[in-house]
Design a protein around this motif. Structure first.
Motif, PDB file in Angstrom:
ATOM      1  N   GLN A   1      -2.657  11.327   3.065  1.00 48.65           N
ATOM      2  CA  GLN A   1      -2.777   9.930   3.475  1.00 48.65           C
ATOM      3  C   GLN A   1      -4.074   9.277   3.009  1.00 48.65           C
ATOM      4  O   GLN A   1      -4.231   8.072   3.100  1.00 48.65           O
ATOM      5  N   ILE A   2      -5.008  10.051   2.502  1.00 47.02           N
ATOM      6  CA  ILE A   2      -6.314   9.506   2.106  1.00 47.02           C
ATOM      7  C   ILE A   2      -6.205   8.687   0.828  1.00 47.02           C
ATOM      8  O   ILE A   2      -6.846   7.648   0.692  1.00 47.02           O
ATOM      9  N   PHE A   3      -5.393   9.140  -0.115  1.00 45.16           N
ATOM     10  CA  PHE A   3      -5.261   8.475  -1.404  1.00 45.16           C
ATOM     11  C   PHE A   3      -3.948   7.710  -1.462  1.00 45.16           C
ATOM     12  O   PHE A   3      -2.877   8.291  -1.263  1.00 45.16           O
ATOM     13  N   TYR A   4      -4.034   6.426  -1.769  1.00 42.27           N
ATOM     14  CA  TYR A   4      -2.845   5.574  -1.869  1.00 42.27           C
ATOM     15  C   TYR A   4      -3.167   4.421  -2.805  1.00 42.27           C
ATOM     16  O   TYR A   4      -4.317   4.101  -3.060  1.00 42.27           O
ATOM     17  N   PHE A   5      -2.107   3.796  -3.339  1.00 43.14           N
ATOM     18  CA  PHE A   5      -2.276   2.680  -4.260  1.00 43.14           C
ATOM     19  C   PHE A   5      -2.350   1.348  -3.539  1.00 43.14           C
ATOM     20  O   PHE A   5      -3.077   0.451  -3.953  1.00 43.14           O
ATOM     21  N   LEU A   6      -1.568   1.203  -2.492  1.00 46.48           N
ATOM     22  CA  LEU A   6      -1.457  -0.081  -1.809  1.00 46.48           C
ATOM     23  C   LEU A   6      -1.287   0.155  -0.325  1.00 46.48           C
ATOM     24  O   LEU A   6      -0.563   1.068   0.086  1.00 46.48           O
ATOM     25  N   HIS A   7      -1.938  -0.675   0.479  1.00 47.69           N
ATOM     26  CA  HIS A   7      -1.779  -0.645   1.927  1.00 47.69           C
ATOM     27  C   HIS A   7      -1.412  -2.037   2.401  1.00 47.69           C
ATOM     28  O   HIS A   7      -2.003  -3.026   1.963  1.00 47.69           O
ATOM     29  N   SER A   8      -0.425  -2.102   3.266  1.00 48.10           N
ATOM     30  CA  SER A   8      -0.021  -3.383   3.862  1.00 48.10           C
ATOM     31  C   SER A   8       0.171  -3.177   5.357  1.00 48.10           C
ATOM     32  O   SER A   8       0.453  -2.066   5.811  1.00 48.10           O
ATOM     33  N   ASP A   9       0.036  -4.269   6.118  1.00 45.82           N
ATOM     34  CA  ASP A   9       0.197  -4.157   7.569  1.00 45.82           C
ATOM     35  C   ASP A   9       1.626  -4.435   8.035  1.00 45.82           C
ATOM     36  O   ASP A   9       1.878  -4.542   9.227  1.00 45.82           O
ATOM     37  N   ILE A  10       2.571  -4.530   7.118  1.00 44.92           N
ATOM     38  CA  ILE A  10       3.974  -4.716   7.494  1.00 44.92           C
ATOM     39  C   ILE A  10       4.485  -3.457   8.204  1.00 44.92           C
ATOM     40  O   ILE A  10       4.056  -2.343   7.884  1.00 44.92           O
TER      41      ILE A  10
ATOM     42  N   THR B   1       0.483  -5.354  -7.902  1.00 41.93           N
ATOM     43  CA  THR B   1       0.013  -6.743  -7.841  1.00 41.93           C
ATOM     44  C   THR B   1       1.149  -7.661  -7.422  1.00 41.93           C
ATOM     45  O   THR B   1       0.964  -8.557  -6.594  1.00 41.93           O
ATOM     46  N   VAL B   2       2.330  -7.430  -7.982  1.00 41.13           N
ATOM     47  CA  VAL B   2       3.508  -8.208  -7.567  1.00 41.13           C
ATOM     48  C   VAL B   2       3.810  -7.941  -6.092  1.00 41.13           C
ATOM     49  O   VAL B   2       4.125  -8.870  -5.336  1.00 41.13           O
ATOM     50  N   ALA B   3       3.692  -6.684  -5.674  1.00 38.69           N
ATOM     51  CA  ALA B   3       3.947  -6.349  -4.267  1.00 38.69           C
ATOM     52  C   ALA B   3       2.944  -7.039  -3.338  1.00 38.69           C
ATOM     53  O   ALA B   3       3.328  -7.534  -2.269  1.00 38.69           O
ATOM     54  N   ILE B   4       1.680  -7.097  -3.747  1.00 39.95           N
ATOM     55  CA  ILE B   4       0.678  -7.798  -2.924  1.00 39.95           C
ATOM     56  C   ILE B   4       1.040  -9.264  -2.767  1.00 39.95           C
ATOM     57  O   ILE B   4       0.978  -9.816  -1.659  1.00 39.95           O
ATOM     58  N   HIS B   5       1.436  -9.896  -3.862  1.00 39.56           N
ATOM     59  CA  HIS B   5       1.819 -11.309  -3.778  1.00 39.56           C
ATOM     60  C   HIS B   5       3.052 -11.498  -2.900  1.00 39.56           C
ATOM     61  O   HIS B   5       3.138 -12.482  -2.153  1.00 39.56           O
ATOM     62  N   ARG B   6       3.992 -10.578  -2.960  1.00 37.47           N
ATOM     63  CA  ARG B   6       5.192 -10.676  -2.115  1.00 37.47           C
ATOM     64  C   ARG B   6       4.852 -10.452  -0.646  1.00 37.47           C
ATOM     65  O   ARG B   6       5.410 -11.110   0.223  1.00 37.47           O
ATOM     66  N   PHE B   7       3.953  -9.513  -0.369  1.00 39.23           N
ATOM     67  CA  PHE B   7       3.530  -9.311   1.020  1.00 39.23           C
ATOM     68  C   PHE B   7       2.807 -10.547   1.550  1.00 39.23           C
ATOM     69  O   PHE B   7       3.033 -10.973   2.678  1.00 39.23           O
ATOM     70  N   HIS B   8       1.924 -11.125   0.738  1.00 40.24           N
ATOM     71  CA  HIS B   8       1.184 -12.317   1.160  1.00 40.24           C
ATOM     72  C   HIS B   8       2.123 -13.502   1.367  1.00 40.24           C
ATOM     73  O   HIS B   8       1.895 -14.324   2.262  1.00 40.24           O
ATOM     74  N   ALA B   9       3.176 -13.619   0.550  1.00 44.87           N
ATOM     75  CA  ALA B   9       4.140 -14.706   0.708  1.00 44.87           C
ATOM     76  C   ALA B   9       4.895 -14.598   2.033  1.00 44.87           C
ATOM     77  O   ALA B   9       5.291 -15.612   2.608  1.00 44.87           O
ATOM     78  N   LEU B  10       5.068 -13.383   2.525  1.00 47.56           N
ATOM     79  CA  LEU B  10       5.729 -13.181   3.812  1.00 47.56           C
ATOM     80  C   LEU B  10       4.762 -13.263   4.989  1.00 47.56           C
ATOM     81  O   LEU B  10       5.164 -13.134   6.141  1.00 47.56           O
ATOM     82  N   GLY B  11       3.468 -13.425   4.704  1.00 50.00           N
ATOM     83  CA  GLY B  11       2.473 -13.560   5.762  1.00 50.00           C
ATOM     84  C   GLY B  11       1.814 -12.257   6.178  1.00 50.00           C
ATOM     85  O   GLY B  11       1.162 -12.209   7.224  1.00 50.00           O
ATOM     86  N   PHE B  12       1.958 -11.218   5.412  1.00 48.38           N
ATOM     87  CA  PHE B  12       1.338  -9.933   5.719  1.00 48.38           C
ATOM     88  C   PHE B  12       0.148  -9.698   4.800  1.00 48.38           C
ATOM     89  O   PHE B  12       0.119 -10.176   3.669  1.00 48.38           O
ATOM     90  N   SER B  13      -0.827  -8.956   5.289  1.00 50.92           N
ATOM     91  CA  SER B  13      -1.972  -8.631   4.442  1.00 50.92           C
ATOM     92  C   SER B  13      -1.645  -7.375   3.630  1.00 50.92           C
ATOM     93  O   SER B  13      -0.883  -6.519   4.064  1.00 50.92           O
TER      94      SER B  13
ATOM     95  N   GLN C   1      11.914   2.910  -3.069  1.00 48.74           N
ATOM     96  CA  GLN C   1      12.117   1.473  -2.957  1.00 48.74           C
ATOM     97  C   GLN C   1      11.673   1.000  -1.586  1.00 48.74           C
ATOM     98  O   GLN C   1      11.919   1.679  -0.589  1.00 48.74           O
ATOM     99  N   PHE C   2      11.025  -0.134  -1.540  1.00 51.19           N
ATOM    100  CA  PHE C   2      10.634  -0.799  -0.297  1.00 51.19           C
ATOM    101  C   PHE C   2      11.006  -2.266  -0.493  1.00 51.19           C
ATOM    102  O   PHE C   2      10.200  -3.058  -0.992  1.00 51.19           O
ATOM    103  N   ASP C   3      12.249  -2.597  -0.165  1.00 57.20           N
ATOM    104  CA  ASP C   3      12.794  -3.931  -0.469  1.00 57.20           C
ATOM    105  C   ASP C   3      12.111  -5.021   0.323  1.00 57.20           C
ATOM    106  O   ASP C   3      11.853  -4.842   1.505  1.00 57.20           O
ATOM    107  N   PRO C   4      11.889  -6.164  -0.271  1.00 57.97           N
ATOM    108  CA  PRO C   4      12.000  -6.530  -1.683  1.00 57.97           C
ATOM    109  C   PRO C   4      10.656  -6.429  -2.412  1.00 57.97           C
ATOM    110  O   PRO C   4      10.543  -6.852  -3.551  1.00 57.97           O
ATOM    111  N   GLN C   5       9.652  -5.853  -1.779  1.00 54.91           N
ATOM    112  CA  GLN C   5       8.303  -5.865  -2.354  1.00 54.91           C
ATOM    113  C   GLN C   5       8.116  -4.860  -3.492  1.00 54.91           C
ATOM    114  O   GLN C   5       7.470  -5.147  -4.484  1.00 54.91           O
ATOM    115  N   VAL C   6       8.624  -3.651  -3.337  1.00 59.40           N
ATOM    116  CA  VAL C   6       8.425  -2.589  -4.319  1.00 59.40           C
ATOM    117  C   VAL C   6       9.800  -2.162  -4.829  1.00 59.40           C
ATOM    118  O   VAL C   6      10.658  -1.772  -4.033  1.00 59.40           O
ATOM    119  N   ILE C   7       9.983  -2.215  -6.146  1.00 60.74           N
ATOM    120  CA  ILE C   7      11.303  -1.912  -6.711  1.00 60.74           C
ATOM    121  C   ILE C   7      11.311  -0.525  -7.354  1.00 60.74           C
ATOM    122  O   ILE C   7      10.305  -0.049  -7.876  1.00 60.74           O
TER     123      ILE C   7
END
Length: 193
Positions: free
Chosen positions: A30-39, A136-148, A66-72
């Motif tokens: 769990q220490i190493f990861y590419f992206l973290h979101s609060d969803i 980067t696309v996933a970050i923008h999709r998370f932010h569009a849904l209101g999540f950090s 897959q983590f729809d629709p943010q990560v394909i």
């Protein structure tokens, strides 16, 4: 004074270590990861899957998730280039081992080393390009849904490994490592003062 082969071996082993850390990111550790979101109470994404922090659940360790629709899924499958780059880096390090302990000048290991180090760099750079686009696309999709969402440490570890592999590949390819034209002074030249 250490030989150029030893310095290239050391740099290759450090790059290999960094690539192994990136490869065995979430869900292995769990220490190493590419992206973290609060969803969903927090989610971390790695090479072989993702983990939900609140539920203490991780996906099975496999290529392509897959983590729809943010990560394909098709782009997460391309993250297999990180283990490929680690394997090529390991082969490059193995090729240099006999050269470090030999007093004779061997030309063939440097050609193999240049081959392995160049393709390891290309594989790692390709994986990094896919990683940056995907997350980067996933970050923008998370932010569009209101999540950090934010990048994790694996992005920066991968970047450091790529920078090191670039230096190694350029040294091996230009002849600095074997002491070629762009390398150090030729052995048969002697200056007397």
């Amino acid at each position: 004074m250490c030989s150029p082969a030893f310095l290239m071996f050391l740099a290759t082993v450090v790059a290999l270590t960094l690539l192994v850390l990136v490869t065995f990111s979430t869900p292995f550790t769990q220490i190493f990861y590419f992206l973290h979101s609060d969803i969903n109470g927090g989610v971390k994404f790695g090479v072989f899957g993702f983990c939900l922090e609140l539920r203490d659940f991780c996906t099975p360790k496999e290529l392509g998730y897959q983590f729809d629709p943010q990560v394909i899924k098709p782009l997460t499958t391309a993250l297999v280039l990180y283990p490929v780059a680690a394997g090529l880096t390991l082969l490059g390090a193995v090729v240099l081992i006999p050269v470090m302990f030999s007093r004779r000048d061997h030309g063939y290991p440097f050609v193999l080393f240049a081959f392995f180090s160049t393709f390891a760099f290309l594989a790692a750079a390709g994986a990094f390009a896919v990683t940056m686009y995907l997350f980067t696309v996933a970050i923008h999709r998370f932010h569009a849904l209101g999540f950090s969402a934010s990048y994790g440490p694996s992005i920066w570890i991968a970047l450091a490994a790529i920078a090191l592999l670039l230096v190694v590949a350029l040294n091996a390819g230009c002849g600095t490592c074997p002491g070629g034209r762009f390398g150090r002074q030729a052995r048969h030249l002697a200056y007397t003062y």
